[in-house]
Scaffold this motif. Structure first.
Motif, PDB file in Angstrom:
ATOM      1  N   GLY A 202       0.853  -1.186   0.000  1.00 39.33           N
ATOM      2  CA  GLY A 202       0.000   0.000   0.000  1.00 39.33           C
ATOM      3  C   GLY A 202       0.883   1.227   0.000  1.00 39.33           C
ATOM      4  O   GLY A 202       2.063   1.162   0.398  1.00 39.33           O
TER       5      GLY A 202
ATOM      6  N   ASP B  49       0.382   3.537   1.893  1.00 39.58           N
ATOM      7  CA  ASP B  49       0.513   3.797   3.332  1.00 39.58           C
ATOM      8  C   ASP B  49       1.885   3.398   3.871  1.00 39.58           C
ATOM      9  O   ASP B  49       2.475   4.106   4.676  1.00 39.58           O
TER      10      ASP B  49
ATOM     11  N   PHE C  17      -5.131  13.946   4.582  1.00 44.34           N
ATOM     12  CA  PHE C  17      -5.310  12.519   4.859  1.00 44.34           C
ATOM     13  C   PHE C  17      -4.812  12.156   6.266  1.00 44.34           C
ATOM     14  O   PHE C  17      -3.742  12.589   6.701  1.00 44.34           O
TER      15      PHE C  17
ATOM     16  N   TYR D  93      -1.057  10.973   7.807  1.00 42.46           N
ATOM     17  CA  TYR D  93       0.150  11.796   7.994  1.00 42.46           C
ATOM     18  C   TYR D  93       0.420  12.078   9.474  1.00 42.46           C
ATOM     19  O   TYR D  93       1.526  11.830   9.961  1.00 42.46           O
TER      20      TYR D  93
ATOM     21  N   ALA E  45      -1.939  15.684  -0.093  1.00 43.54           N
ATOM     22  CA  ALA E  45      -2.677  14.735  -0.926  1.00 43.54           C
ATOM     23  C   ALA E  45      -3.282  15.545  -2.065  1.00 43.54           C
ATOM     24  O   ALA E  45      -3.961  16.541  -1.838  1.00 43.54           O
TER      25      ALA E  45
ATOM     26  N   ASN F 105      -8.066  13.585  -0.002  1.00 40.71           N
ATOM     27  CA  ASN F 105      -9.132  12.804   0.605  1.00 40.71           C
ATOM     28  C   ASN F 105      -9.231  13.285   2.047  1.00 40.71           C
ATOM     29  O   ASN F 105      -8.198  13.317   2.715  1.00 40.71           O
TER      30      ASN F 105
ATOM     31  N   ASP G 229       0.954  13.073  -2.404  1.00 38.68           N
ATOM     32  CA  ASP G 229       0.219  11.813  -2.346  1.00 38.68           C
ATOM     33  C   ASP G 229      -0.869  11.872  -3.427  1.00 38.68           C
ATOM     34  O   ASP G 229      -1.910  12.492  -3.252  1.00 38.68           O
TER      35      ASP G 229
ATOM     36  N   ALA H 256      -2.896   9.581  -4.750  1.00 39.84           N
ATOM     37  CA  ALA H 256      -3.684   8.340  -4.756  1.00 39.84           C
ATOM     38  C   ALA H 256      -4.846   8.387  -5.753  1.00 39.84           C
ATOM     39  O   ALA H 256      -5.270   7.356  -6.275  1.00 39.84           O
ATOM     40  N   TYR H 257      -5.357   9.601  -6.005  1.00 37.35           N
ATOM     41  CA  TYR H 257      -6.526   9.732  -6.887  1.00 37.35           C
ATOM     42  C   TYR H 257      -6.172  10.363  -8.238  1.00 37.35           C
ATOM     43  O   TYR H 257      -7.067  10.803  -8.964  1.00 37.35           O
TER      44      TYR H 257
ATOM     45  N   THR I 113      -1.132   4.629  -5.763  1.00 36.49           N
ATOM     46  CA  THR I 113      -1.694   3.396  -5.207  1.00 36.49           C
ATOM     47  C   THR I 113      -2.455   2.585  -6.246  1.00 36.49           C
ATOM     48  O   THR I 113      -2.961   3.138  -7.228  1.00 36.49           O
TER      49      THR I 113
ATOM     50  N   SER J 202      -4.967   0.891  -4.996  1.00 35.09           N
ATOM     51  CA  SER J 202      -6.187   0.658  -4.205  1.00 35.09           C
ATOM     52  C   SER J 202      -7.403   1.405  -4.712  1.00 35.09           C
ATOM     53  O   SER J 202      -8.520   1.094  -4.319  1.00 35.09           O
TER      54      SER J 202
ATOM     55  N   VAL K 175      -1.074  -2.707  -2.535  1.00 32.19           N
ATOM     56  CA  VAL K 175       0.052  -2.336  -3.387  1.00 32.19           C
ATOM     57  C   VAL K 175       0.039  -0.842  -3.667  1.00 32.19           C
ATOM     58  O   VAL K 175      -0.963  -0.296  -4.130  1.00 32.19           O
TER      59      VAL K 175
HETATM   60  C1  LIG Z   1      -6.514   5.518  -0.010  1.00 26.28           C
HETATM   61  C2  LIG Z   1      -5.451   6.536   0.192  1.00 26.28           C
HETATM   62  C3  LIG Z   1      -4.125   6.169   0.406  1.00 26.28           C
HETATM   63  C4  LIG Z   1      -3.706   4.787   0.774  1.00 26.28           C
HETATM   64  O1  LIG Z   1      -3.667   3.909  -0.194  1.00 26.28           O
HETATM   65  P1  LIG Z   1      -3.064   2.459   0.018  1.00 26.28           P
HETATM   66  O2  LIG Z   1      -2.187   2.341  -1.171  1.00 26.28           O
HETATM   67  O3  LIG Z   1      -4.241   1.552  -0.001  1.00 26.28           O
HETATM   68  O4  LIG Z   1      -2.289   2.379   1.286  1.00 26.28           O
HETATM   69  C5  LIG Z   1      -3.163   7.161   0.496  1.00 26.28           C
HETATM   70  N1  LIG Z   1      -3.496   8.449   0.417  1.00 26.28           N
HETATM   71  C6  LIG Z   1      -4.758   8.842   0.234  1.00 26.28           C
HETATM   72  C7  LIG Z   1      -5.041  10.287   0.155  1.00 26.28           C
HETATM   73  C8  LIG Z   1      -5.777   7.901   0.143  1.00 26.28           C
HETATM   74  O5  LIG Z   1      -7.042   8.292   0.038  1.00 26.28           O
END
Ligand SMILES: *Cc1c(COP(=O)(O)O)cnc(C)c1O
Length: 365
Positions: free
Chosen positions: A90, A92, A116, A119, A159, A163, A190, A192-193, A220, A222, A232
């Motif tokens: 992850g 994370d 998020f 942190y 982020a 999120n 970060d 992630a999105y 990510t 995820s 992952v």
């Molecule tokens: C979901 C998310 C993550 C974590 O993602 P993983 O790869 O599942 O650990 C990290 N940062 C933000 C902002 C998220 O929303």
């Protein structure tokens, strides 16, 4: 006889409020619509699931500790140097490793007001002090972040998109942030999105990673790839920071099944495009429907929306959603007691959200 003394964890650890994930169950409901963790409306790619299953015969084998194939696939897909990609259990895990490596007791870790939740958790876990910079309109405020820097600041986490707000900083603003931070401060973007963003003034930050020695981008599998259950993530970093992470991570931090499924997911562009198109259709649809009910919605760039309710109303709204067997994410822990975060789900799930919240509005009269 000596008085018994219980072992004491390191300073900071008992200040941590454990991370609260989105709930996954409703009492008495077999298969509730789980719109509480941004997991991806359409699940994982069929090719990823097949690759996962194919590993079953080799469960006794250790995975490739270097994630060679996966890093090569990521590098190819995103046009990045695989040597500076580090994979993690992850993203994370990578965030945690970065804090562990660059911030310790007394150091400050900066993040934005509604940033998020992981942190501050990792900062405290390493004895560092999390410092929040106020946001403007639920959006990171570059000037506020820069004004929060002290001589103790070692890292800043943004982020982008964030999120739970869904807001983002355009590339020019992120560059202004990097330019305004001291060079010895590690900026972690970060992203992630990132895949869900449709605005053309956005960048996940690779150019800032390439421009210096002090910026890292985390990503990510995820979210858009729907592989949250496998854990992952990856980051793209300057060579020296990648080296630090490779020294401190556990040697087999990404399981064989996770590596195989993630590489297969990357190769399935068709499914990726389907997920993107789904989000591009239902995110604005849900946003509009919520506004039509008189609710406030923060304009989102992710696969979720943040809906604002009249003061004190989130319990009633959640109860109405539960009637339709829908679980969403309360965000009081982020200092947003009157908002709920709702993931973009299937068409049926989105319609249930709307009818539930219409019923809640009607009941209010
Ligand atoms: C979901 C998310 C993550 C974590 O993602 P993983 O790869 O599942 O650990 C990290 N940062 C933000 C902002 C998220 O929303």
């Amino acid at each position: 006889m000596n008085k018994m003394t219980a072992p004491t964890p390191r300073p900071g650890i008992l200040d941590i409020q454990p991370y609260q994930g989105g709930r996954s169950k409703l009492d008495g409901v077999a298969h509730a619509a789980k719109l509480s963790s941004n997991e991806g409306a359409l699940g994982a790619s069929p090719r990823a699931r097949a690759a996962y299953a194919a590993v079953a015969g080799d469960l006794h084998r250790y995975p490739d500790g270097a994630c060679e194939e996966l890093r090569a696939a990521i590098g190819k897909r995103y046009g990045l140097d695989p040597a500076r990609i580090v994979c993690g259990c992850g993203s994370d895990e990578l965030i945690g490793l970065l804090v562990h490596a660059y911030a310790g007791p007394g150091d400050e870790v900066l993040y934005s007001q509604y940033g998020f939740a992981m942190y501050p958790i990792y900062a405290k876990g390493n004895g560092a002090v999390p410092v929040k910079a106020p946001e403007t309109d639920f959006t990171t405020d570059v000037d506020a972040v820069l004004a929060s820097v002290t001589e103790k600041t070692r890292m800043a986490f943004i982020a982008n998109p964030n999120n739970p707000t869904g807001t983002l900083l355009p590339a020019a603003e992120m560059k202004r942030l990097r330019d305004g931070l001291r060079p010895d401060i590690v900026l972690v973007i970060d992203a992630a999105y990132a895949e869900f963003v449709t605005r053309n003034d956005y960048s996940p930050g690779t150019e800032l990673v390439d421009a210096g020695e002090n910026t890292v981008m985390t990503r990510t599998f995820s979210k858009i790839y729907g592989l949250g259950g496998l854990r992952v993530g990856w980051c793209y970093a300057p060579a020296a920071i990648a080296d630090v992470l490779n020294r401190t991570r556990s040697p087999f931090n990404v399981s064989a099944a996770a590596q195989a499924a993630a590489a297969a997911a990357l190769a399935d562009m068709e499914f990726f495009d389907l997920c993107l198109a789904h989000n591009a259709m239902w995110r604005p649809w849900l946003t509009e429907q919520m506004r039509a009910l008189g609710l406030g919605v923060t304009e989102s760039n992710g696969n979720f929306i943040l809906v604002h309710f009249p003061k004190g109303d989130t319990a009633a709204a959640q109860a109405a959603l539960a009637e339709e067997e829908v679980i969403v994410r309360p965000v009081a822990g982020y200092g947003l007691p009157d908002a709920l975060r709702i993931s973009i789900g299937t068409e049926d799930e989105m319609k249930r959200v709307v009818s539930a919240l219409a019923a809640y509005r009607e009941a209010k009269g």
